[in-house]
Design a protein around this motif. Structure first.
Motif, PDB file in Angstrom:
ATOM      1  N   UNK A  34      50.554  43.109  35.466  1.00 48.60           N
ATOM      2  CA  UNK A  34      50.494  41.640  35.446  1.00 48.60           C
ATOM      3  C   UNK A  34      50.511  41.181  34.002  1.00 48.60           C
ATOM      4  N   UNK A  35      51.485  40.350  33.646  1.00 43.86           N
ATOM      5  CA  UNK A  35      51.534  39.774  32.314  1.00 43.86           C
ATOM      6  C   UNK A  35      50.374  38.798  32.121  1.00 43.86           C
ATOM      7  N   UNK A  36      49.938  38.585  30.871  1.00 43.63           N
ATOM      8  CA  UNK A  36      48.877  37.597  30.629  1.00 43.63           C
ATOM      9  C   UNK A  36      49.203  36.257  31.268  1.00 43.63           C
ATOM     10  N   UNK A  37      48.272  35.776  32.047  1.00 43.81           N
ATOM     11  CA  UNK A  37      48.451  34.540  32.821  1.00 43.81           C
ATOM     12  C   UNK A  37      47.213  33.673  32.653  1.00 43.81           C
ATOM     13  N   UNK A  38      47.424  32.400  32.397  1.00 47.59           N
ATOM     14  CA  UNK A  38      46.306  31.481  32.170  1.00 47.59           C
ATOM     15  C   UNK A  38      45.745  31.003  33.499  1.00 47.59           C
ATOM     16  N   UNK A  39      44.419  30.937  33.578  1.00 47.30           N
ATOM     17  CA  UNK A  39      43.746  30.432  34.786  1.00 47.30           C
ATOM     18  C   UNK A  39      42.641  29.476  34.350  1.00 47.30           C
ATOM     19  N   UNK A  40      42.925  28.168  34.211  1.00 50.67           N
ATOM     20  CA  UNK A  40      41.875  27.211  33.848  1.00 50.67           C
ATOM     21  C   UNK A  40      40.912  26.998  35.008  1.00 50.67           C
ATOM     22  N   UNK A  41      39.630  27.093  34.725  1.00 51.38           N
ATOM     23  CA  UNK A  41      38.607  26.924  35.766  1.00 51.38           C
ATOM     24  C   UNK A  41      37.538  25.971  35.256  1.00 51.38           C
ATOM     25  N   UNK A  78      43.525  49.072  35.463  1.00 49.22           N
ATOM     26  CA  UNK A  78      42.482  48.317  34.774  1.00 49.22           C
ATOM     27  C   UNK A  78      42.969  46.892  34.532  1.00 49.22           C
ATOM     28  N   UNK A  79      42.109  45.926  34.833  1.00 51.57           N
ATOM     29  CA  UNK A  79      42.416  44.509  34.631  1.00 51.57           C
ATOM     30  C   UNK A  79      41.506  43.948  33.545  1.00 51.57           C
ATOM     31  N   UNK A  80      42.005  42.944  32.858  1.00 51.03           N
ATOM     32  CA  UNK A  80      41.289  42.366  31.731  1.00 51.03           C
ATOM     33  C   UNK A  80      41.353  40.839  31.811  1.00 51.03           C
ATOM     34  N   UNK A  81      40.397  40.184  31.168  1.00 48.57           N
ATOM     35  CA  UNK A  81      40.422  38.726  31.067  1.00 48.57           C
ATOM     36  C   UNK A  81      39.760  38.319  29.759  1.00 48.57           C
ATOM     37  N   UNK A  82      40.415  37.393  29.054  1.00 45.38           N
ATOM     38  CA  UNK A  82      39.823  36.772  27.872  1.00 45.38           C
ATOM     39  C   UNK A  82      39.329  35.402  28.313  1.00 45.38           C
ATOM     40  N   UNK A  83      38.035  35.165  28.184  1.00 49.75           N
ATOM     41  CA  UNK A  83      37.407  33.972  28.753  1.00 49.75           C
ATOM     42  C   UNK A  83      36.714  33.179  27.646  1.00 49.75           C
ATOM     43  N   UNK A  90      45.307  37.167  24.614  1.00 49.73           N
ATOM     44  CA  UNK A  90      45.447  38.187  25.657  1.00 49.73           C
ATOM     45  C   UNK A  90      46.708  39.025  25.440  1.00 49.73           C
ATOM     46  N   UNK A  91      47.792  38.388  25.012  1.00 50.88           N
ATOM     47  CA  UNK A  91      49.029  39.127  24.748  1.00 50.88           C
ATOM     48  C   UNK A  91      48.834  40.142  23.631  1.00 50.88           C
ATOM     49  N   UNK A  92      48.139  39.732  22.568  1.00 52.71           N
ATOM     50  CA  UNK A  92      47.893  40.644  21.455  1.00 52.71           C
ATOM     51  C   UNK A  92      47.045  41.831  21.895  1.00 52.71           C
ATOM     52  N   UNK A  93      46.028  41.560  22.695  1.00 52.27           N
ATOM     53  CA  UNK A  93      45.172  42.646  23.181  1.00 52.27           C
ATOM     54  C   UNK A  93      45.955  43.592  24.074  1.00 52.27           C
ATOM     55  N   UNK A  94      46.809  43.042  24.936  1.00 50.74           N
ATOM     56  CA  UNK A  94      47.578  43.881  25.855  1.00 50.74           C
ATOM     57  C   UNK A  94      48.496  44.817  25.094  1.00 50.74           C
ATOM     58  N   UNK A  95      49.077  44.339  23.985  1.00 51.82           N
ATOM     59  CA  UNK A  95      50.001  45.192  23.221  1.00 51.82           C
ATOM     60  C   UNK A  95      49.321  46.416  22.655  1.00 51.82           C
ATOM     61  N   UNK A  96      48.014  46.325  22.374  1.00 55.22           N
ATOM     62  CA  UNK A  96      47.313  47.463  21.777  1.00 55.22           C
ATOM     63  C   UNK A  96      47.096  48.613  22.757  1.00 55.22           C
TER      64      UNK A  96
END
Length: 255
Positions: free
Chosen positions: A210-217, A230-235, A247-253
């Motif tokens: 799953x590519x980085x996707x924004x979820x406003x809550x 493994x799934x990740x979220x920057x909150x 999130x994109x930068x973190x995913x590239x690492x």
């Protein structure tokens, strides 16, 4: 045994997984891995992912987990739409080396990302809940922060691989929280551009890309992504677009 002259790099490990090394270099890499169990475990995980993708795309007669097959097909479609997304280029190399995409020509089609109209995965709710707990802990002097961070220890205890952090992000707290999916990792991070954010990681029980996707809550936004198991979220409470780029930068690492 002859000593290894050339140091083994991440590029060598990637080439080892992709069957791109000659026999002599493979032997050197295997000697390197035999002395480093943690690195060897990561390489074995990459080999498993490679083989699952190969089985999933080998044809209708091959046996593969349905979740793996679906993820592999999604991965193939995403790669055809957006070659610029570097997180998926690593997986593309696996498929090209195997020969399934050797005759495909993928044009650089620009696809703009939009906020998903469907409900975000359930683990995003867990990530937001963990972030709110972190905010509560911030107001309580009696709750001592635990800034000591050991990525290898987290991986050994939870089977969760954490991304590499930007140099200007400061770790304020690291906690292991329970969740409906098992142990999760919650890192409270002080950043220059985003303020206090959380990096949440969990194994949701599914294999996906799953590519980085924004979820406003409400007052809190998140940018979530998944790589394999493994799934990740920057909150955080900052700008959703900034969270998405982080999130994109973190995913590239992770590749």
């Amino acid at each position: 045994m002859t000593a290894i002259v050339d140091p083994v790099t991440d590029a060598d490990l990637d080439a080892y997984v992709d069957d791109q090394l000659d026999v002599a270099r493979r032997i050197e890499v295997e000697a390197f891995l035999s002395a480093r169990p943690e690195v060897a475990a990561r390489v074995m995980s990459d080999l498993r992912t490679r083989d699952e993708l190969r089985v999933a795309l080998a044809g209708p007669g091959a046996m593969a987990r349905p979740a793996t097959t679906d993820a592999a097909r999604r991965l193939e479609r995403v790669l055809a739409r957006d070659r610029a997304f570097s997180v998926l280029q690593r997986a593309a190399a696996v498929l090209v080396a195997a020969g399934w995409l050797a005759n495909g020509v993928f044009g650089p089609i620009a696809v703009s990302k939009v906020v998903a109209s469907t409900q975000p995965p359930a683990y995003v709710e867990e990530a937001v809940s963990a972030h709110r707990t972190t905010l509560v802990r911030e107001t309580m002097p009696s709750q001592a922060e635990a800034p000591n961070y050991n990525a290898d220890e987290i991986r050994a205890a939870t089977a969760i691989v954490m991304p590499s952090l930007p140099d200007d992000w400061r770790i304020r707290d690291v906690q292991i929280y329970p969740s409906r999916f098992g142990p999760s990792v919650e890192m409270a991070l002080e950043t220059k551009d985003l303020g206090l954010v959380s990096l949440f990681a969990i194994r949701p029980g599914t294999f996906d890309v799953v590519k980085p996707t924004v979820a406003p809550l409400g007052d809190i936004s998140s940018a979530y992504f998944q790589i394999g198991e493994v799934a990740y979220a920057v909150v955080g409470q900052g700008d959703a677009g900034d969270l998405d780029r982080a999130a994109e930068k973190l995913a590239r690492t992770l590749y």
